[in-house]
Design an enzyme around this catalytic site. Structure first.
Site, PDB file in Angstrom:
ATOM      1  N   HIS A  14      36.897  46.356  51.049  1.00  0.00           N
ATOM      2  CA  HIS A  14      38.126  47.106  50.756  1.00  0.00           C
ATOM      3  C   HIS A  14      37.953  47.960  49.513  1.00  0.00           C
ATOM      4  O   HIS A  14      36.945  47.846  48.810  1.00  0.00           O
ATOM      5  CB  HIS A  14      39.302  46.137  50.550  1.00  0.00           C
ATOM      6  CG  HIS A  14      39.174  45.222  49.360  1.00  0.00           C
ATOM      7  ND1 HIS A  14      38.699  43.942  49.449  1.00  0.00           N
ATOM      8  CD2 HIS A  14      39.471  45.404  48.051  1.00  0.00           C
ATOM      9  CE1 HIS A  14      38.712  43.367  48.252  1.00  0.00           C
ATOM     10  NE2 HIS A  14      39.173  44.246  47.373  1.00  0.00           N
ATOM     11  N   HIS A  44      38.440  49.736  42.086  1.00  0.00           N
ATOM     12  CA  HIS A  44      37.172  49.109  42.489  1.00  0.00           C
ATOM     13  C   HIS A  44      36.945  49.239  43.988  1.00  0.00           C
ATOM     14  O   HIS A  44      37.877  49.511  44.748  1.00  0.00           O
ATOM     15  CB  HIS A  44      37.122  47.628  42.097  1.00  0.00           C
ATOM     16  CG  HIS A  44      38.096  46.744  42.845  1.00  0.00           C
ATOM     17  ND1 HIS A  44      39.360  46.473  42.386  1.00  0.00           N
ATOM     18  CD2 HIS A  44      37.986  46.055  44.016  1.00  0.00           C
ATOM     19  CE1 HIS A  44      39.968  45.654  43.225  1.00  0.00           C
ATOM     20  NE2 HIS A  44      39.165  45.394  44.237  1.00  0.00           N
ATOM     21  N   HIS A  77      41.916  35.025  43.440  1.00  0.00           N
ATOM     22  CA  HIS A  77      43.168  35.762  43.475  1.00  0.00           C
ATOM     23  C   HIS A  77      44.244  34.866  44.078  1.00  0.00           C
ATOM     24  O   HIS A  77      43.991  34.188  45.079  1.00  0.00           O
ATOM     25  CB  HIS A  77      43.058  36.983  44.403  1.00  0.00           C
ATOM     26  CG  HIS A  77      42.074  38.010  43.967  1.00  0.00           C
ATOM     27  ND1 HIS A  77      42.160  38.667  42.768  1.00  0.00           N
ATOM     28  CD2 HIS A  77      40.995  38.530  44.595  1.00  0.00           C
ATOM     29  CE1 HIS A  77      41.178  39.542  42.668  1.00  0.00           C
ATOM     30  NE2 HIS A  77      40.449  39.474  43.760  1.00  0.00           N
ATOM     31  N   HIS A  90      43.031  42.995  53.396  1.00  0.00           N
ATOM     32  CA  HIS A  90      43.259  44.405  53.071  1.00  0.00           C
ATOM     33  C   HIS A  90      42.033  45.275  53.314  1.00  0.00           C
ATOM     34  O   HIS A  90      40.896  44.856  53.131  1.00  0.00           O
ATOM     35  CB  HIS A  90      43.758  44.598  51.644  1.00  0.00           C
ATOM     36  CG  HIS A  90      42.968  43.925  50.551  1.00  0.00           C
ATOM     37  ND1 HIS A  90      42.314  42.748  50.703  1.00  0.00           N
ATOM     38  CD2 HIS A  90      42.761  44.290  49.262  1.00  0.00           C
ATOM     39  CE1 HIS A  90      41.736  42.398  49.567  1.00  0.00           C
ATOM     40  NE2 HIS A  90      41.985  43.326  48.682  1.00  0.00           N
ATOM     41  N   GLU A 124      33.365  44.765  43.244  1.00  0.00           N
ATOM     42  CA  GLU A 124      33.800  43.375  43.403  1.00  0.00           C
ATOM     43  C   GLU A 124      32.996  42.754  44.530  1.00  0.00           C
ATOM     44  O   GLU A 124      32.668  43.443  45.503  1.00  0.00           O
ATOM     45  CB  GLU A 124      35.302  43.353  43.771  1.00  0.00           C
ATOM     46  CG  GLU A 124      35.858  41.960  44.069  1.00  0.00           C
ATOM     47  CD  GLU A 124      37.349  41.952  44.492  1.00  0.00           C
ATOM     48  OE1 GLU A 124      37.863  42.999  44.925  1.00  0.00           O
ATOM     49  OE2 GLU A 124      37.968  40.889  44.389  1.00  0.00           O
ATOM     50  N   TYR A 167      34.208  40.545  39.474  1.00  0.00           N
ATOM     51  CA  TYR A 167      34.196  42.002  39.259  1.00  0.00           C
ATOM     52  C   TYR A 167      33.088  42.351  38.283  1.00  0.00           C
ATOM     53  O   TYR A 167      32.881  41.629  37.288  1.00  0.00           O
ATOM     54  CB  TYR A 167      35.513  42.477  38.631  1.00  0.00           C
ATOM     55  CG  TYR A 167      36.715  42.351  39.520  1.00  0.00           C
ATOM     56  CD1 TYR A 167      37.032  43.343  40.442  1.00  0.00           C
ATOM     57  CD2 TYR A 167      37.542  41.247  39.418  1.00  0.00           C
ATOM     58  CE1 TYR A 167      38.158  43.227  41.238  1.00  0.00           C
ATOM     59  CE2 TYR A 167      38.665  41.136  40.216  1.00  0.00           C
ATOM     60  CZ  TYR A 167      38.966  42.121  41.127  1.00  0.00           C
ATOM     61  OH  TYR A 167      40.073  42.018  41.906  1.00  0.00           O
TER      62      TYR A 167
HETATM   63  C1  M3P Z   1      42.082  42.531  44.239  1.00  0.00           C
HETATM   64  C2  M3P Z   1      41.986  41.953  45.569  1.00  0.00           C
HETATM   65  C3  M3P Z   1      44.783  44.357  40.576  1.00  0.00           C
HETATM   66  C4  M3P Z   1      44.504  43.446  41.667  1.00  0.00           C
HETATM   67  C5  M3P Z   1      43.348  43.319  42.298  1.00  0.00           C
HETATM   68  C6  M3P Z   1      43.180  42.475  43.446  1.00  0.00           C
HETATM   69  C7  M3P Z   1      43.887  45.467  40.260  1.00  0.00           C
HETATM   70  O1  M3P Z   1      41.031  43.181  43.862  1.00  0.00           O
HETATM   71  O2  M3P Z   1      40.965  42.159  46.191  1.00  0.00           O
HETATM   72  O3  M3P Z   1      42.922  41.273  46.006  1.00  0.00           O
HETATM   73  O4  M3P Z   1      45.793  44.231  39.936  1.00  0.00           O
HETATM   74 FE    FE Z   2      39.680  43.649  45.422  1.00  0.00          FE
END
Ligand code: M3P
Ligand code: FE
Length: 304
Positions: free
Chosen positions: A149, A209, A241, A195, A260, A250
């Site tokens: 993604h 990213h 997450h 996603h 990532e 990351y």
């Molecule tokens: C992810 C993901 C931010 C959240 C990032 C989340 C930039 O990268 O893959 O779920 O707040």
């Molecule tokens: Fe991500």
């Protein structure tokens, strides 16, 4: 709603030096170079079956030039041409590109370039078609199987999220809602995964990213070992997450574009009844970094 987009097919990322970039994307991430023409190199993960999923372009700026979704069928590309016309969304038709057929190109309200295409040269993955082993033994570095993604920032994230939903008919797997119930961040998809693209608040037209899949949390740890062994700058992780439940690390390419590796899991099977999981703004820290429950400053401020 029928399923018309099969995946995030490719992204184009700008780098300052192509050879230094390849040292990272090939030797650390383990992507495979499938072509090189002038200022561009074309790469893919070992399990991807089309000619490329990442274009690296030498430039004097960083960031993402474009993201491209592959439609499920040629008819779906025609469907989107009609849909964009009907919705008065301006788009260009591009006859062909490297090993790719026709595409349409539009811009999100946040200024990100999005393409849709169907045809790309079919190469198969790197395994034999007959009696294949489960994975190739001769991979370099992390050896990622595929692009997963990308995540972009938008000054008016709600508007861009609605654009992806209304124009491209992406579905939200998860939202972060503000006090008035509007999404200020969203994880969007059509295929059975959390996603293909996510949108979070930040400056317009910026790249947060790109993520490459790995199979398990253990492989995220292995990725961290490889990042440390190759002295690659880790931004954050290993961690989890809350949003998507994915495991993560990351890190940066040699120029500061964030990458990532995302430990995918089975939380999202193709479920036509899925309703978005919602996070409140005050739980954003936990949503993004589940263990720390707060977001580190560099993670939000560094975009390319
Ligand atoms: C992810 C993901 C931010 C959240 C990032 C989340 C930039 O990268 O893959 O779920 O707040
Ligand atoms: Fe991500």
């Amino acid at each position: 709603m029928p399923y018309r987009l099969s995946r995030l097919g490719y992204i184009e990322v700008r780098v300052l030096d192509l050879d230094d970039a390849l040292q990272h994307y090939v030797n650390v991430l383990g992507l495979i170079v499938t072509g090189r023409e002038g200022r561009r190199a074309y790469l893919k993960g070992w399990d991807e079956k089309h000619a490329y999923s990442l274009i690296l372009t030498e430039s004097d700026t960083l960031g993402m030039e474009r993201m491209a979704f592959r439609t499920v069928s040629p008819e779906d590309l025609e469907y989107y041409k009609d849909r964009l016309k009907k919705l008065n969304v301006p788009f260009a038709t591009i006859e062909s590109d490297y090993k790719r057929g026709e595409a349409i190109r539009a811009e999100t309200p946040s200024g990100h370039t999005v393409e849709l295409y169907y045809t790309m040269e079919y190469t198969g993955n790197v395994l034999p078609d007959v009696n294949p082993p489960p994975w190739p033994m001769d991979l370099k570095g992390i050896g990622v199987p595929r692009l997963d993604h990308c995540l972009v920032t938008a000054a008016d994230p709600t508007k861009t999220i609605r654009w992806f939903e209304n124009v491209l008919e992406l579905r939200p797997s998860e939202y972060v809602l503000n006090g008035s119930g509007d999404p200020i961040a969203a994880w969007l998809w059509q295929r059975p995964a959390p996603h293909d693209v996510a949108v979070v608040p930040g400056p317009d037209a910026k790249f947060h990213h790109c993520a490459f899949a790995v199979e398990t949390p253990e492989q995220v740890f292995r990725a961290c070992d490889i990042l440390a062994m190759t002295k690659t700058k880790i931004d954050y992780g290993p961690s989890r997450h809350g949003i998507t439940r994915g495991t993560t690390v990351y890190f940066f390419d040699p120029f500061g574009n964030r990458n990532e590796t995302f430990g995918v899991h089975s939380a999202y099977q193709l479920d036509p009844d899925h309703k978005p999981i919602c996070w409140t703004e005050d739980a954003l820290g936990q949503g993004v970094f589940y263990y720390e429950r707060e977001i580190i400053e560099s993670f939000l401020s560094v975009v390319t």
